[in-house]
Design a protein around this motif. Sequence first.
Motif, PDB file in Angstrom:
ATOM      1  N   GLN B   6       1.163  -0.970   0.237  1.00 59.37           N
ATOM      2  CA  GLN B   6      -0.204   0.369  -0.178  1.00 59.37           C
ATOM      3  C   GLN B   6       0.957   1.445   0.228  1.00 59.37           C
ATOM      4  O   GLN B   6       2.062   1.447   0.588  1.00 59.37           O
ATOM      5  CB  GLN B   6      -1.039   0.625   1.024  1.00 59.37           C
ATOM      6  N   SER B   7       0.938   2.175  -0.946  1.00 61.04           N
ATOM      7  CA  SER B   7       1.105   3.513  -0.522  1.00 61.04           C
ATOM      8  C   SER B   7       0.002   4.860  -0.639  1.00 61.04           C
ATOM      9  O   SER B   7      -0.871   4.892  -0.802  1.00 61.04           O
ATOM     10  CB  SER B   7       2.045   3.968  -2.148  1.00 61.04           C
ATOM     11  N   TYR B   8       0.680   5.035   0.302  1.00 56.61           N
ATOM     12  CA  TYR B   8      -0.463   7.010   1.044  1.00 56.61           C
ATOM     13  C   TYR B   8       0.448   7.403   0.508  1.00 56.61           C
ATOM     14  O   TYR B   8       1.524   8.210   1.378  1.00 56.61           O
ATOM     15  CB  TYR B   8      -0.043   6.644   2.136  1.00 56.61           C
ATOM     16  N   ILE B   9      -0.132   9.340   0.209  1.00 53.07           N
ATOM     17  CA  ILE B   9       0.539  10.630   0.411  1.00 53.07           C
ATOM     18  C   ILE B   9      -0.041  11.207   1.174  1.00 53.07           C
ATOM     19  O   ILE B   9      -0.962  11.169   2.289  1.00 53.07           O
ATOM     20  CB  ILE B   9      -0.274  11.201  -0.939  1.00 53.07           C
ATOM     21  N   VAL B  10       0.856  12.132   2.496  1.00 55.43           N
ATOM     22  CA  VAL B  10       0.411  12.031   3.785  1.00 55.43           C
ATOM     23  C   VAL B  10       1.154  13.578   3.030  1.00 55.43           C
ATOM     24  O   VAL B  10       1.582  14.100   3.445  1.00 55.43           O
ATOM     25  CB  VAL B  10       1.979  12.008   4.690  1.00 55.43           C
ATOM     26  N   ASP B  11      -0.192  14.635   3.294  1.00 57.04           N
ATOM     27  CA  ASP B  11      -0.145  15.868   2.804  1.00 57.04           C
ATOM     28  C   ASP B  11      -0.009  16.435   3.838  1.00 57.04           C
ATOM     29  O   ASP B  11       0.419  16.838   5.120  1.00 57.04           O
ATOM     30  CB  ASP B  11      -2.065  15.873   2.899  1.00 57.04           C
ATOM     31  N   GLY B  12       1.317  17.806   3.418  1.00 57.56           N
ATOM     32  CA  GLY B  12       1.968  17.965   4.717  1.00 57.56           C
ATOM     33  C   GLY B  12       1.337  19.642   5.226  1.00 57.56           C
ATOM     34  O   GLY B  12       1.992  20.120   5.991  1.00 57.56           O
ATOM     35  N   ASN B  13       0.728  19.088   4.421  1.00 56.92           N
ATOM     36  CA  ASN B  13      -0.956  21.157   4.900  1.00 56.92           C
ATOM     37  C   ASN B  13      -1.577  20.435   5.916  1.00 56.92           C
ATOM     38  O   ASN B  13      -2.638  21.788   6.288  1.00 56.92           O
ATOM     39  CB  ASN B  13      -0.718  22.250   4.073  1.00 56.92           C
ATOM     40  N   ASP B  14      -1.877  19.279   6.250  1.00 62.29           N
ATOM     41  CA  ASP B  14      -2.799  18.816   6.656  1.00 62.29           C
ATOM     42  C   ASP B  14      -2.611  18.342   8.308  1.00 62.29           C
ATOM     43  O   ASP B  14      -2.846  16.817   8.765  1.00 62.29           O
ATOM     44  CB  ASP B  14      -3.723  17.758   6.396  1.00 62.29           C
ATOM     45  N   PHE B  15      -3.069  19.294   9.264  1.00 62.06           N
ATOM     46  CA  PHE B  15      -2.945  18.608  10.636  1.00 62.06           C
ATOM     47  C   PHE B  15      -4.120  17.440  10.998  1.00 62.06           C
ATOM     48  O   PHE B  15      -3.715  16.790  10.984  1.00 62.06           O
ATOM     49  CB  PHE B  15      -2.861  19.989  11.716  1.00 62.06           C
ATOM     50  N   ILE B  16      -5.406  18.412  10.737  1.00 61.48           N
ATOM     51  CA  ILE B  16      -6.246  17.091  10.921  1.00 61.48           C
ATOM     52  C   ILE B  16      -6.890  15.985  10.309  1.00 61.48           C
ATOM     53  O   ILE B  16      -7.105  15.924  11.029  1.00 61.48           O
ATOM     54  CB  ILE B  16      -7.502  18.863  10.048  1.00 61.48           C
ATOM     55  N   SER B  17      -6.214  15.903   9.393  1.00 54.42           N
ATOM     56  CA  SER B  17      -6.680  14.755   8.798  1.00 54.42           C
ATOM     57  C   SER B  17      -5.253  14.288   8.787  1.00 54.42           C
ATOM     58  O   SER B  17      -5.234  12.608   7.809  1.00 54.42           O
ATOM     59  CB  SER B  17      -7.326  14.838   7.121  1.00 54.42           C
ATOM     60  N   CYS B  18      -4.388  14.236   9.777  1.00 50.91           N
ATOM     61  CA  CYS B  18      -3.138  13.257   9.825  1.00 50.91           C
ATOM     62  C   CYS B  18      -3.467  12.241   9.989  1.00 50.91           C
ATOM     63  O   CYS B  18      -4.609  12.605  11.265  1.00 50.91           O
ATOM     64  CB  CYS B  18      -2.481  14.026  10.299  1.00 50.91           C
ATOM     65  N   GLY B  19      -3.040  11.166  10.015  1.00 53.85           N
ATOM     66  CA  GLY B  19      -2.756  10.356  10.692  1.00 53.85           C
ATOM     67  C   GLY B  19      -3.877   8.875   9.746  1.00 53.85           C
ATOM     68  O   GLY B  19      -4.514   8.482  10.043  1.00 53.85           O
ATOM     69  N   HIS B  20      -5.006   9.058   8.504  1.00 55.42           N
ATOM     70  CA  HIS B  20      -5.380   8.517   7.731  1.00 55.42           C
ATOM     71  C   HIS B  20      -4.354   7.407   7.028  1.00 55.42           C
ATOM     72  O   HIS B  20      -4.751   6.259   7.243  1.00 55.42           O
ATOM     73  CB  HIS B  20      -5.626   9.466   6.471  1.00 55.42           C
ATOM     74  N   ALA B  21      -3.095   7.550   7.074  1.00 56.39           N
ATOM     75  CA  ALA B  21      -2.404   6.180   6.520  1.00 56.39           C
ATOM     76  C   ALA B  21      -2.427   5.177   8.170  1.00 56.39           C
ATOM     77  O   ALA B  21      -2.284   4.118   7.234  1.00 56.39           O
ATOM     78  CB  ALA B  21      -1.080   6.991   6.326  1.00 56.39           C
ATOM     79  N   SER B  22      -1.901   5.748   8.861  1.00 59.10           N
ATOM     80  CA  SER B  22      -1.628   4.464   9.921  1.00 59.10           C
ATOM     81  C   SER B  22      -3.240   3.815  10.341  1.00 59.10           C
ATOM     82  O   SER B  22      -3.252   2.821  10.366  1.00 59.10           O
ATOM     83  CB  SER B  22      -0.874   5.183  11.127  1.00 59.10           C
TER      84      SER B  22
END
Lengths: 404, 140
Positions: B6-22
């Motif tokens: 699996q590959s996930y893009i971690v959006d650098g500007n998004d504190f709120i939705s951070c954690g979607h990949a994990s």
Amino acid sequence: MENKKFVESANEKCTGCDRCMKRCPTEAIRIKDGHAYILSERCVGCGECVRVCPNGAKIEYYDDVKDIGKYNYNIALVSPSIFGQFNNLRDIDILLTAIKHLGFDEICEVSIGAEILSDAYSHLIDKLKKPIISSACPAIRNLIMMKYETLVDNISPLYQPEEVVAKLAIEKAKKTLDLRRGDIGVFLITQCEANVIEMKRNAADIIDKVIAFKDIYFSLLAEMKKIDDSDKERLSKANWAGIISGSNTGEALKLFSDNMLTASGIENCLSILNELERGSFLSNVDFIELYACTTGCTGGAANMENRFLARTRLRQLKSEIPRRKKTYHFSSFSAFMHEPYKVKNVYALSDDREEALELSMKMHEIYSRLPKKDCGNCGAPSCRAFAEDVVKGFKRKCDFIKGD
Amino acid sequence: MTSIKQSYIVDGNDFISCGHASEAVKRTLKELGMPSDLIRRVAIAMYEGEINMVIHAEGGVADVEIFSDGVKIYLRDHGKGIADIEQAMQEGFSTATDDIRELGFGAGMGLPNMKKYADEMEIDTEIGVGTTVYLGFKVR
């Protein structure tokens, strides 16, 4: 009882609309052949599907009221949220006496259990993992065990108030009346299906029957009308702090007032658990009390009255409740502790990990071709659940992709 | 050996939705019926990694490979790199700004926690080019 279907959908009433399916916090509902179908092992008894169903098709299991009085000695455990269900109830003893007249030998208030737990928390506060998540709501506890493994150790190992009073009532009846356990019937009168599931699965040794408040409501009304001051018994022993635990201001108010967080309603609870799992606000809060039902137990699906009105009424009782001396004193609370809670994974595709891996790959391949609209038209609550169902062998058809 | 990639893009500007990949990885591990201890360790360590990428490197990519007996995670970013790895591994050391700390992040526990929960960890970093953190987890 482990595999019993506690909540069922009645096909003759169910129109196959997908309101319940979309509302379920654990994806436990599917629509099959035009009717809702509940995957029992995923049901936490939160009551969302019951409340949202416009046709009254969701049937929650409760024990039969005819069982009341069948034991040699019948004990009723009464949830405090019930006190908010009546117009102009000024005296709890009238209600408790009426309940007794339904066929009970003894009445115990669950509020007392909440008071004991409040003491327990002040004793144990330094020993429990912070933030402590209250064990008061069984639906929340089960939700955490299913979906939030990183938080399972934070669930307080203390009993629910219901279990505390059940245990004490049984001990007392055995000791003072020389009864055997088999002679005693412990009835929990409640508004909560999650309580039914929990008690049947994990507390059947101390709670024999679970009765829905709605099932005794009308007989209670009739009985209450008959009671006057002469035959009213002085049954209530609880303090205000225990009684208000029937709504979501909670058991630990005094102890943790500055650093506790309370919330109610399944959506709110989910958002808090999600944030908690990611580690936000862990350092700011010591105690978290979550109730699946909005307003807490007053919002239980087997109550009769509007939950907000019920909460207001409960608060209005405050001036009527005298300050009472505590009737119990414990130096240890180990008798009221569960074994630590364990993660319960209901989402595994197979018991065999190699096979699960194969299925998971297939599932992700299917998912990648789905529109990700989570429209629910196929009968699964999300595209992901669609893919899950397909690899598990259920037939599904997506309106948005050709073929298959 | 079969594995899920699996590959996930971690959006650098998004504190709120951070954690979607994990979060997504956690769900997959649950589908596989992985032991809860492993799921917890992966979820916590990977989330720390995601947060690090957002705070320090304006995001990046998380590549995940899941086997029946373990998980490999590569967190790649093109941020400023880590000047002193030994220092960065110390609990409480952080180069996060005050604003970030105000949000409850940047306590200097990211890398130490990742090390604590993973069975293997390697950091490959070059100043001005970026950092790759490898996390390996085995079913215990």
